[in-house]
Design a protein around this motif. Structure first.
Motif, short mmCIF file in Angstrom:
data_model
loop_
_atom_site.label_atom_id
_atom_site.label_comp_id
_atom_site.label_asym_id
_atom_site.label_seq_id
_atom_site.Cartn_x
_atom_site.Cartn_y
_atom_site.Cartn_z
N GLN A 60 0.62 34.84 -20.68
CA GLN A 60 0.99 36.17 -20.17
C GLN A 60 0.13 36.52 -18.96
OE1 GLN A 60 -1.34 37.29 -24.04
NE2 GLN A 60 0.01 38.93 -23.46
N LEU A 61 0.67 37.37 -18.12
CA LEU A 61 -0.09 37.86 -16.97
C LEU A 61 -1.20 38.74 -17.50
CD1 LEU A 61 2.78 38.83 -14.54
CD2 LEU A 61 1.33 36.83 -14.42
N TYR A 102 -0.90 44.73 -7.98
CA TYR A 102 -0.52 43.38 -7.55
C TYR A 102 0.89 43.03 -8.03
CZ TYR A 102 -5.29 41.99 -6.20
OH TYR A 102 -6.50 41.87 -5.59
N SER A 103 1.54 42.13 -7.30
CA SER A 103 2.81 41.58 -7.77
C SER A 103 2.51 40.47 -8.78
CB SER A 103 3.57 41.00 -6.60
OG SER A 103 2.94 39.82 -6.16
N GLY A 104 3.56 40.03 -9.47
CA GLY A 104 3.39 38.99 -10.49
C GLY A 104 2.73 37.74 -9.94
N GLY A 105 3.19 37.31 -8.79
CA GLY A 105 2.62 36.11 -8.20
C GLY A 105 1.15 36.29 -7.81
N MET A 106 0.83 37.48 -7.35
CA MET A 106 -0.57 37.74 -6.98
C MET A 106 -1.46 37.76 -8.21
SD MET A 106 0.09 40.69 -4.18
CE MET A 106 -1.57 41.10 -3.71
N VAL A 107 -0.95 38.34 -9.31
CA VAL A 107 -1.74 38.35 -10.54
C VAL A 107 -2.01 36.92 -10.98
CG1 VAL A 107 -1.74 38.95 -12.97
CG2 VAL A 107 -0.93 40.59 -11.31
N ARG A 126 -2.21 34.29 -9.10
CA ARG A 126 -3.21 33.67 -8.24
C ARG A 126 -4.59 34.25 -8.52
NH1 ARG A 126 -1.84 34.69 -2.79
NH2 ARG A 126 0.04 35.86 -3.28
N ASP A 181 9.36 34.59 -8.97
CA ASP A 181 10.49 34.17 -8.15
C ASP A 181 10.17 32.82 -7.51
OD1 ASP A 181 9.26 34.38 -5.54
OD2 ASP A 181 9.35 36.55 -5.79
N ILE A 229 9.80 31.67 -4.61
CA ILE A 229 8.80 31.59 -3.55
C ILE A 229 7.40 31.73 -4.13
CG2 ILE A 229 7.99 32.66 -1.42
CD1 ILE A 229 11.02 33.59 -1.15
N ALA A 230 7.25 32.69 -5.05
CA ALA A 230 5.95 32.87 -5.69
C ALA A 230 5.58 31.63 -6.50
CB ALA A 230 5.98 34.10 -6.59
N SER A 258 4.31 29.09 -4.21
CA SER A 258 3.00 29.50 -3.73
C SER A 258 1.92 29.19 -4.77
CB SER A 258 3.04 30.98 -3.40
OG SER A 258 1.74 31.50 -3.34
N GLU A 282 1.36 25.46 -4.89
CA GLU A 282 0.66 24.89 -3.74
C GLU A 282 -0.82 25.21 -3.80
OE1 GLU A 282 3.14 25.42 -0.17
OE2 GLU A 282 3.95 23.63 -1.16
N HIS A 283 -1.15 26.37 -4.32
CA HIS A 283 -2.57 26.68 -4.47
C HIS A 283 -3.22 25.79 -5.52
CE1 HIS A 283 -1.48 30.39 -2.26
NE2 HIS A 283 -2.68 30.20 -1.77
N PRO A 299 3.58 43.31 -13.05
CA PRO A 299 4.16 42.77 -11.82
C PRO A 299 5.17 43.75 -11.26
CG PRO A 299 5.01 41.64 -13.75
CD PRO A 299 3.94 42.56 -14.23
N ASP A 306 5.58 36.94 -2.23
CA ASP A 306 4.47 35.99 -2.19
C ASP A 306 4.76 34.84 -1.26
OD1 ASP A 306 2.81 37.30 -3.71
OD2 ASP A 306 3.07 36.11 -5.52
N ALA A 346 -0.22 27.76 0.78
CA ALA A 346 -1.62 27.39 0.68
C ALA A 346 -2.03 26.57 1.90
CB ALA A 346 -1.85 26.59 -0.58
#
Ligand SMILES: Nc1ncnc2c1ncn2[C@@H]1O[C@H](COP(=O)(O)OP(=O)(O)OP(=O)(O)O)[C@@H](O)[C@H]1O
Ligand SMILES: [Mg+2]
Lengths: 368, 289
Positions: free
Chosen positions: A181-182, A232-237, A239, A263, A265-266, A269, A272-273, B8, B14, B18
């Motif tokens: 979970q986030l 934060y958005s889901g993807g930011m959380v 990260r 999503d 894109i997230a 992302s 890739e990190h 979220p 996003d 990277a």
């Protein structure tokens, strides 16, 4: 057994892992192999299994204990090169280093539910290992046993040679864990969230700010670092959670569905990190996911899990090649096809959203 | 109370990709582990800091939590001072009441803070902390101290309120330090009490019910509102086994200079806090499953 031989991916081929490849073999033989792995996770078998993703290529009959033993004692064999991905120096562990995770005969029961059923697993140091499976397969339960959140009622789990049941504290020091979970603390800023984890991992005061800064930078969150995490958005959380896990320089990163609910894109992302950090640090990554395309693209080796058991194990390429061989047609199978084959076509009521990812995965198909 | 997981927002953007990470040198070496007593001390400090940071970001809780004690002092206190219904030898009733209200509001905060551990579990925040090199007892100690810090801040608010209403309190720094210690120990006990109950009942709803059910009885079965002497016998017994009574007694002795059994009070509070920490740590594992 020659290296030219086509690897049988779904069988009990990887001796170090000793995985219950139930697709082709009987349970009894598997138990035997599991017992072997139980013996000495840091000893002889590391030599055969030192190479990340070394799925020892053997014949289809390798699932028998004798064949397994023969391979283990035949330590002069060098590990086979992974079928597709030549290991970069960062991926290759130091010779003689213990496996990142060895799981032998792990079972876990919730009341009536056999969540995990005699799972044998080996994750080599430095590899990206994917644990795949539909909803309710038992992936999270396996991870929670490895992270010492759950006891290990039967079987044995070691992390870099430390027994998860007996040396919980030593194991936790080596782990960076991101749960399913986030879970960032919304009442704190991103930076404070990461600093908390620096503190509880005993990062010294003079290093703390710089370390936190680097962790935030590694996940591209510097600009939003001083905003409250609830914005934060889901993807930011996700990260941010990655930064929290990275700040203690873990040797093993455990990510439970890092891209769930994001999503495309997230998702990219986040991956890739993960990939960039792993390249830079050489840490081992154990990841669970439903998304076969992600596993195909980013994992050195994957294990397919269904109803508490591991049904197949190998590099994505090996699993696909194996399916192509058995189907004997020209179409190029995807990892998802392998999954359907292994888990059975009807995934039943637990199948969940498996079908829905099909469209996204097409775009990311890699050479099989 | 902003324990909710960072929700979220819809439509994530996003689009970052990277870059190759080159500034990672610090993240390659694991930190040197602390050992011995430094571990619980460092963890407790980390948890307290989190609470202070949260309060800095969002002070509304500080204000809303001041309403209830203000009402107790203003309405209940002023009224009962006027009608002299409760015999309080030597001091006006409002003065007598003020330490009781400090202890009560600190207790409410502590019990609610313990309840939040279930939120943290459900939100995954606790789960992540359990996978850090933090012994269960150190985690609970940290939480208990964090509850203490929140309670102390609350106590300061009530002390100021009481001073405004004309209660003559001590300003002796040593005695005020004693007040801080008493409030922290009391809150450690009550937060551990609710964390222990959390470990037993495991769900948010049940715990909320139980939390609500125990706070008022703990308050009434203590010497916070009236002297033990005026209670019926059975209530006196309850009051004697209630750590809140000892906290109130200590606060009265320190703040008002009334006769108190300070040694006994602090002894009981310390033992209660240690027992609470032990119980809550042994039950914490159940929340991890
Ligand atoms: N705390 C629990 N109590 C009872 N049963 C549980 C508990 N946690 C998991 N289970 C059961 O164990 C099985 C495996 O669950 P697990 O969460 O490990 O699956 P998963 O592979 O992670 O699934 P998902 O992809 O949905 O996350 C499921 O049948 C689930 O219902
Ligand atoms: Mg899961």
């Amino acid at each position: 057994m020659s290296d030219e031989e086509r690897p049988r991916a779904d069988a009990n081929a990887d001796v170090g892992a000793g995985v219950n490849g139930n697709a082709g073999g009987g349970a009894n033989a598997n138990e035997n192999a599991g017992g072997g792995a139980n013996g000495n996770p840091t000893g002889a078998e590391t030599e055969a299994g030192a190479d990340p993703g070394s799925l020892t290529p053997t014949g289809a009959d390798a699932a028998t204990p004798t064949a397994a033993d023969a391979t283990r004692t035949g330590a002069t064999r060098t590990g086979a090169t992974p079928a597709e991905r030549p290991a970069t120096p960062a991926e290759r562990p130091a010779p003689g280093s213990p496996d990142a995770v060895v799981c032998a005969g792990l079972s876990y029961v919730f009341g009536e539910t056999r969540a995990v059923d005699r799972v044998d697993l080996r994750v080599g140091a430095g590899e990206v290992f994917g644990l795949l499976g539909p909803n309710g397969a038992g992936k999270t339960t396996v991870i929670r046993c490895m992270t010492t959140l759950l006891p290990v009622p039967s079987g044995k789990v070691t992390v870099f040679g430390h027994d998860a049941a007996k040396e919980a504290m030593a194991v936790r020091r080596l782990l960076g864990y991101v749960p399913q979970q986030l879970s960032a603390d919304g009442g704190l800023t991103g930076r404070e969230n990461v600093t908390l984890f620096a503190r509880v991992f005993d990062v010294s005061r003079k290093e703390r700010a710089a370390r936190v800064q680097q962790a935030l930078e590694a996940v591209d969150l510097l600009e939003s670092a001083d905003r409250l995490a609830k914005t934060y958005s889901g993807g930011m959380v996700r990260r941010l959670e990655l930064a929290q896990a990275l700040v203690s320089a873990p040797r093993l990163l455990m990510l439970d569905e890092p891209t769930i609910g994001l999503d495309p894109i997230a998702r990219t992302s986040v991956w890739e990190h993960i990939d960039a950090v792993r390249r830079a640090t050489g840490m081992t990554v154990l990841v669970t996911t439903h998304y076969m395309d992600e596993a195909d693209q980013y994992c050195d080796r994957v294990a397919l899990m269904h109803r508490g058991r591991i049904r197949a194990l190998g590099t994505p390429g090996e699993l696909k090649a194996d399916l192509r061989e058995r189907r004997a047609d020209d179409s190029e199978p995807t990892l998802e096809d392998v999954f359907r084959d292994v888990a059975g076509s009807g995934l039943g009521d637990e199948g969940g959203d498996f079908r829905s990812v099909r469209s996204t995965r097409r775009t990311a198909t890699r050479v099989g | 109370m902003s324990e909710a997981p960072a929700a979220p927002r819809p439509g994530s953007a996003d689009a970052t990709t990277a870059r190759p990470v080159d500034q990672l040198d610090l993240l390659l070496t694991p930190p040197t582990p602390r050992s011995g007593w430094r571990v619980p001390a460092a963890r407790a400090w980390a948890m307290c800091l989190v609470e202070l940071q949260k309060l800095r970001h969002d002070r509304t809780e500080l204000y809303t939590r001041a309403v209830q004690p203000a009402l107790w002092l203003l309405i209940f206190g002023e009224t009962f001072t006027r009608i002299h219904a409760i015999p309080t030898p030597g001091v006006p009733y409002l003065d007598y009441l003020a330490p009781g209200i400090i202890a009560q509001s600190a207790m409410f905060i502590a019990i609610f803070y313990g309840i939040m551990i279930i939120w943290e579990r459900d939100a995954g925040v606790l789960t992540k902390l359990l996978v850090t090199p933090t012994p269960r007892a150190a985690l609970i100690t940290g939480k208990a101290f964090a509850a203490g810090v929140k309670s102390v801040i609350q106590a300061v608010v009530v002390v100021v309120l009481a001073a405004i209403l004309g209660v003559s309190l001590t300003w002796n720094p040593l005695k005020l330090l004693g007040v801080v210690v008493a409030v922290i120990l009391g809150s450690a006990f009550f937060s551990c009490l609710s964390m222990s109950i959390a470990g037993i009942v495991l769900t948010r709803d049940r715990l909320m019910g139980i939390g609500q059910a125990i706070t008022m009885p703990l308050f009434f079965a203590s010497n916070a509102l009236y002297p033990v002497a005026v209670m019926p016998g059975w209530l006196q017994v309850l009051s004697r086994i209630n750590p809140l009574s000892y906290e109130v007694d200590a606060l009265r002795g320190l703040l008002l200079g009334t006769h108190a059994h300070l040694l006994l009070d602090f002894g009981v509070l310390l033992v209660a806090a240690l027992a609470g920490i032990t119980a809550a740590s042994s039950l914490l594992g159940r929340l991890a499953r």
